[in-house]
Write an enzyme that holds these catalytic residues in place. Structure first.
Site, PDB file in Angstrom:
ATOM      1  N   HIS A 112       0.877  -1.126   0.038  1.00 49.30           N
ATOM      2  CA  HIS A 112      -0.156   0.038   0.078  1.00 49.30           C
ATOM      3  C   HIS A 112       0.825   1.355   0.056  1.00 49.30           C
ATOM      4  O   HIS A 112       0.217   2.578  -0.073  1.00 49.30           O
ATOM      5  CB  HIS A 112      -0.835   0.064   1.144  1.00 49.30           C
ATOM      6  CG  HIS A 112      -0.377   0.294   2.488  1.00 49.30           C
ATOM      7  ND1 HIS A 112      -0.248  -0.866   3.380  1.00 49.30           N
ATOM      8  CD2 HIS A 112       0.073   1.367   3.198  1.00 49.30           C
ATOM      9  CE1 HIS A 112       0.449  -0.317   4.566  1.00 49.30           C
ATOM     10  NE2 HIS A 112       0.485   1.047   4.380  1.00 49.30           N
ATOM     11  N   ASP A 142      -0.102  -7.788   1.028  1.00 52.12           N
ATOM     12  CA  ASP A 142       0.373  -6.285   1.256  1.00 52.12           C
ATOM     13  C   ASP A 142       1.794  -6.067   1.582  1.00 52.12           C
ATOM     14  O   ASP A 142       2.530  -5.319   2.253  1.00 52.12           O
ATOM     15  CB  ASP A 142      -0.231  -5.741   2.543  1.00 52.12           C
ATOM     16  CG  ASP A 142      -0.286  -4.183   2.617  1.00 52.12           C
ATOM     17  OD1 ASP A 142       0.163  -3.602   1.604  1.00 52.12           O
ATOM     18  OD2 ASP A 142      -0.186  -3.782   3.862  1.00 52.12           O
ATOM     19  N   SER A 218       4.628   2.815   7.935  1.00 52.63           N
ATOM     20  CA  SER A 218       4.283   1.426   6.998  1.00 52.63           C
ATOM     21  C   SER A 218       5.460   1.037   6.313  1.00 52.63           C
ATOM     22  O   SER A 218       6.205   1.753   5.516  1.00 52.63           O
ATOM     23  CB  SER A 218       3.064   1.705   6.119  1.00 52.63           C
ATOM     24  OG  SER A 218       1.900   2.071   6.935  1.00 52.63           O
TER      25      SER A 218
END
Length: 472
Positions: A112, A142, A218
């Site tokens: 993402h 992901d 992230s």
């Protein structure tokens, strides 16, 4: 002659003194242990205890990942005619973190973070910048793998930890770039393992930590006290957008599988068991003679799939895979997916009240993939539809039910400006045309070649069967 009573008194005194002496020795020996837990630091060495050496070792392998995507906003036809306004491009930037896992510049991050981007830029901890190449992006896990070219220079890396040995209470550090403020280190513990109800990816099996993780973290590293990569930080639970002490990381065992796939061919193939299952409730556990709810009940077995070939049946209760307990289907899928195709997965099975071990050789799901999509271009209402045959592999790639009753043709997409957009939507399953089942794309094309200007269609949309006749 000495009175025996006097001797007894002397012996008693000697024993009393001896006992007291032993007690004092034990007290002296144990005193430092109790004092250590209660006293303030007694030396400069104790005062200076710090994670700093660990951070110095690990932080050079954590990078910032910058992405850019150019979007075009077009002027209206009237604006172009009257004012000559040209189309304008807008650059959308995003920021995340990444981890160097190979000294030649291989970097892992979250899918993402890079999804939809046109360009990728990596900034090292010493502020050097490099353009990056995307090797692999996998939305289902992901995870994404980037590569930068540093010539002959060997970059610092983080070795993979064995995340199977991670326990609740283990100390961990999270390293990343939250909110774009620069490389930041936070510490905490592993709060939970095997979280499968987070809903971030299809292969949910997360490590939970209370180390502060915020937007921008992230793709960053979660490391243990040995400086090993335990997981890749990927999500947080928050009602405010900031850390509330509930962060989630993808375990290193899955990260390693994706990296290995990226550097050895560029395709991540998820092994497949060929079964569907449901979690064991407390009531089911009691009927199975279990003291607590654990495992999954097999509800479907795909014909000729790995589970069927190994002898698994509907109604079997799978309590563990490779000696690791499972509690739902997501956990089962994850533990199968960390194995390479062709490897054996050892399933602990309860059947008829008796325990047994069944070894399943995991394999890629069979059937058509997205590479087999066909564009229909005949003179019918299907003109402009991109279709593909239903298969377990297609189901895995698109999150569909591989055990959907019946067969059909999956509508992958529809082209703008074509007649098919009036009748079909991506995700529709074409079951039959003019009363003839459509099991393959060739079946559909054969029916269309013989049809006139009227089509009787049966499709499945959002789980509901829709029938109708279209005339043109």
């Amino acid at each position: 002659m000495t009175d025996p009573r006097t001797m007894t008194k002397h012996v008693s005194k000697l024993l009393a003194f001896a006992s007291l002496a032993v007690l004092m020795l034990i007290t002296v020996a144990l005193a430092p242990m109790f004092a250590q837990a209660q006293q303030v630091p007694q030396s400069q060495e104790q005062i200076s205890l710090s994670f700093a050496p660990l951070v110095r070792q690990a932080s050079p392998a954590v990078v910032n990942v910058y992405t850019a995507k150019v979007t075009t906003s077009r002027a209206t036809t009237m604006e172009q005619l009257l004012y000559g306004v040209p189309a304008q491009g807008t650059v959308q930037n995003s920021l995340g973190s990444g981890v160097i896992v190979a000294s030649d510049g291989v970097i892992i991050t979250n899918n993402h973070v890079i999804q939809g981007a046109d360009t990728f830029r990596v900034v090292l901890s010493d502020r050097r910048e490099y353009e990056a190449e995307l090797l692999l992006a996998d939305a289902r896990t992901d995870l994404a793998v980037l590569k930068i070219d540093t010539g002959t220079e060997q970059l610092p890396t983080l070795p993979f930890a064995d995340s199977r040995g991670v326990q609740v209470g283990d100390l961990v550090l999270a390293i990343g770039n939250p909110f774009g403020v620069g490389q930041t280190v936070t510490n905490g513990i592993i709060s939970a393992t095997a979280r499968t109800d987070v809903g971030v990816s299809d292969y949910s099996f997360f490590l939970q930590t209370d180390a502060a993780v915020n937007p921008g973290n992230s793709g960053g590293a979660l490391i243990n006290t040995k400086g090993e990569l335990v997981g890749v930080n990927t999500a947080i639970y928050s009602r405010t957008g900031g850390s509330v002490g509930i962060g989630f990381a993808i375990p290193s065992e899955m990260v390693k599988r994706v990296v290995d796939a990226a550097v050895n061919g560029g395709t991540f193939v998820r092994p497949w068991l060929g079964l569907a299952a449901q979690a064991v409730s407390f009531d089911i556990a009691k009927t199975q003679g279990l003291s607590r709810p654990v495992g999954v009940i097999v509800t479907e077995v795909y014909p000729e799939g790995p589970a069927a070939k190994a002898g698994l049946r509907r109604g079997d209760l799978v309590t563990a895979i490779d000696d690791r307990e499972v509690f739902d289907e997501k956990g089962l899928k994850f533990l199968a997916a960390v194995r390479k195709p062709g490897e054996l997965a050892k399933l602990s099975v309860l059947r008829g009240g008796k325990s047994q071990t069944i070894s399943v050789r995991v394999q890629p799901p069979p059937g058509a993939t997205e590479a087999d999509v066909v564009l229909l271009s005949d003179a019918s209402i299907f003109n402009g539809a991109r279709v593909i045959e239903l298969s377990p592999r297609l189901a895995e790639e698109n999150g569909l039910d591989p055990f959907s009753k019946g067969s059909g043709i999956y509508v992958h997409s529809v082209t703008r400006g074509t007649i098919s957009r009036n009748y079909f939507q991506p995700g529709d399953i074409i079951r039959a045309v003019n009363g003839k089942p459509t099991k393959t794309v060739k079946d559909l094309q054969a029916v269309l070649s013989k049809s006139g200007r009227s089509w009787e269609i049966e499709i499945e949309r959002n789980g509901r069967t829709v029938k109708g006749t279209v005339k043109t």
